[in-house]
Structure formats: C-alpha cells, structure tokens
Design a protein around this motif. Structure first.
Motif, mmCIF file in Angstrom:
data_model
loop_
_atom_site.group_PDB
_atom_site.id
_atom_site.type_symbol
_atom_site.label_atom_id
_atom_site.label_comp_id
_atom_site.label_asym_id
_atom_site.label_seq_id
_atom_site.Cartn_x
_atom_site.Cartn_y
_atom_site.Cartn_z
ATOM 1 N N GLN A 180 0.835 -1.205 0.000
ATOM 2 C CA GLN A 180 0.000 0.000 0.000
ATOM 3 C C GLN A 180 0.868 1.253 0.000
ATOM 4 N N PHE A 220 0.981 3.945 1.651
ATOM 5 C CA PHE A 220 1.336 4.604 2.907
ATOM 6 C C PHE A 220 2.383 3.813 3.684
ATOM 7 N N ASP A 221 2.865 2.727 3.119
ATOM 8 C CA ASP A 221 3.905 1.903 3.730
ATOM 9 C C ASP A 221 5.166 2.754 3.948
ATOM 10 N N LYS A 222 5.903 2.462 5.012
ATOM 11 C CA LYS A 222 7.095 3.270 5.298
ATOM 12 C C LYS A 222 8.396 2.607 4.857
ATOM 13 N N ARG A 251 3.127 -0.472 8.013
ATOM 14 C CA ARG A 251 2.105 0.473 8.466
ATOM 15 C C ARG A 251 0.767 -0.227 8.276
ATOM 16 N N LEU A 270 -3.503 -0.121 8.256
ATOM 17 C CA LEU A 270 -4.482 0.739 7.593
ATOM 18 C C LEU A 270 -5.716 0.941 8.470
ATOM 19 N N ILE A 311 -3.126 9.635 -2.825
ATOM 20 C CA ILE A 311 -2.969 9.566 -1.366
ATOM 21 C C ILE A 311 -3.328 10.901 -0.705
ATOM 22 N N LEU A 346 -5.753 11.383 2.537
ATOM 23 C CA LEU A 346 -5.299 12.056 3.755
ATOM 24 C C LEU A 346 -6.212 13.236 4.108
#
Length: 284
Positions: free
Chosen positions: A140, A142-144, A178, A180, A264, A268
């Motif tokens: 995804q 938003f993964d870090k 991360r 969800l 994204i 957000l």
C-alpha cells in the motif's frame, strides 16, 4: 519464461506445466521480500487454497540479502541468507498450494532507484502478460519501507503498459510496514482471514531466518489481524475473528493520469476531515 536476471527462480509446487501454472492464476501477489506475501496477501492465498477454479500466484521481487539477522543466523553472509530465504519462500508456496512462485532476484536498489527500476518493471510486465490475474495484492502507498513503495511503483508502471482490457480487475494495497486501521471506514477493504488458521500459522512460521533471526513477524501479523477484526466497529459484535485491511488501488490502473501523490493526498484529506469533524462535534 525469460526474466532479466540469471538468479531468478520459478517454482511450481504441483509440477504443472509452466504455461498452465501461469495461465490458471486468478489471484496474484506481488511483494518486495520473501514472506511479504504470506503477511499481506493471506486473503488471496486463502481464497484459492484447495480450489480447482482459483489459483494464487506469488511474486517476490528482491533477493532478500539485506534482512536483519541474529541468533543462529547472526553470522550468515548475504549470499547464505539469500539462499535460505529463497528456500523458505518455496516451502511457503508448497504449503499454501500456490500455482507458482516467481522470485525475481533483483537487489533492493533496483526497486528504490527510478533510474534502475526498468528491469523489474519488464519482469512484472512479462508475468502479467502470462498470468492475466483477476485480482492483484501488493504493498500500500502509505507503507514506510522504501523498497515496498518501489515495488508498488514498478507494478503500477507494468500494469499501465497493458491495454485497459488486459489489466487486472482489482488492485489491493495491503498492510506490512504500516497498518491501515486509520483509514476512514468507507475506504477500508476488509478481507476476512478466518479460514484455515492452522495454514496461516504454518505460512508465517516457515520463515525461521526472520523469526529466530530476531523478528517475530508471526506474532505481529496474527495480532494485527485479530486487532483489525475487533477494533473495526465499537458498536457491533465482530463480523469475523481475523481481518486484513487493504486499500482499493484500482483507480490507479483505470486512470493513467491519476498520480499516486494525488491519490494519497485525497485520502489524507478525508482522514483529516473525519478527525476534525468528530472533534468539532464533541468540543463545540
């Protein structure tokens, strides 16, 4: 099938002919590292387990050489660790009855560096052309983890090379580095992973080089799935005992002009609006 690197590995657990193993794939998981599929695409694996009409195909993009290690694996060289992780991934594919398991063997820098990404994109395009899956599971946005994001970008580029009528019907971005749970509920894709809990445990437990090497991913993934199921809704009983969350990335493969950044940013903004709206209701 020809891939870009000589160290690639294509494994077919039931020894089906290569062309048939690829063509029968309905659910495809594309992960950065060995074990990513078992942690983020468990829903797809379970959907296909012991089914004759649905098959899960796995793709691991990188070679696994940079993983953390301690305990019995503390003194393993990168080359030794790569061999162990390739073997573990093939064992998982056998346990999960995958249609095939492709390990592409690219270094992580290939995924992370835009100037080096094209060989990976080429390999993913080749696999997509041979498999034509209905649903694809990947990382995804938003993964870090930088390598995870690089694999997502490479996969999007590969899919966008295909004509619209030859693209997957669904693309799911899944949890690893991360969760969800913070997504507004209407954006969560809830994927029950209740079925075959023994299989889920076996798949997570295969990766001894990571677990005994210092990372209890098996416990962490189980905890996340249980927490997702319980904390989804405070006013109703649990609809399932274990759930994975995903985000629907299908708009990104339906509209080639839509950038990941815009995609994204809109999400957000919705999250911010939800939080501030609730706060406003309580404080004013």
């Amino acid at each position: 099938m020809k891939f870009r690197l000589n160290n690639q590995d294509l494994f077919i657990p039931d020894h089906e002919a290569e062309a048939n193993a690829l063509e029968r794939t309905t659910h495809l998981g594309v992960g950065a590292h060995q074990d990513d599929l078992e942690f983020m695409a468990l829903h797809g694996i379970l959907e296909c387990f012991q089914r004759a009409d649905q098959w899960f195909g796995g793709v691991t993009c990188t070679d696994g050489g940079g993983s953390a290690r301690s305990g019995p694996y503390a003194n393993y060289t990168d080359s030794e660790m790569k061999r162990v992780r390739v073997h573990e991934q093939k064992v998982a594919a056998t346990i999960g009855q995958y249609s095939f398991m492709a390990q592409l063997g690219h270094p992580s820098t290939t995924a992370k560096a835009p100037t080096q990404r094209q060989p990976l994109v080429d390999d993913l395009e080749t696999l997509l052309l041979f498999t034509r899956p209905q649903a694809v599971y990947t990382h995804q946005p938003f993964d870090k983890h930088a390598t995870h994001i690089g694999v997502l970008i490479a996969l999007l580029e590969a899919i966008r090379r295909l004509p619209q009528n030859e693209r997957p019907q669904q693309l799911f971005g899944c949890e690893v580095w991360r969760g969800l749970d913070w997504l507004p509920d209407h954006l969560k894709v809830i994927q029950p992973v209740d079925a075959h809990p023994n299989l889920a445990a076996a798949l997570a437990g295969v990766f001894d080089s990571q677990i005994a090497g210092g990372k209890r991913y098996d416990l962490a993934v189980e905890g996340r799935h249980c927490a997702n199921a319980t904390y989804f809704d405070s006013h109703s009983v649990d609809a399932c005992q274990r759930a994975a969350y995903a985000i629907d990335l299908t708009p990104l493969i339906q509209d080639d002009t839509l950038t990941v950044e815009v995609f994204i940013s809109e999400i957000l903004e919705q999250f911010t609006d939800e939080v501030t709206s609730l706060l406003g209701q309580i404080t004013h």
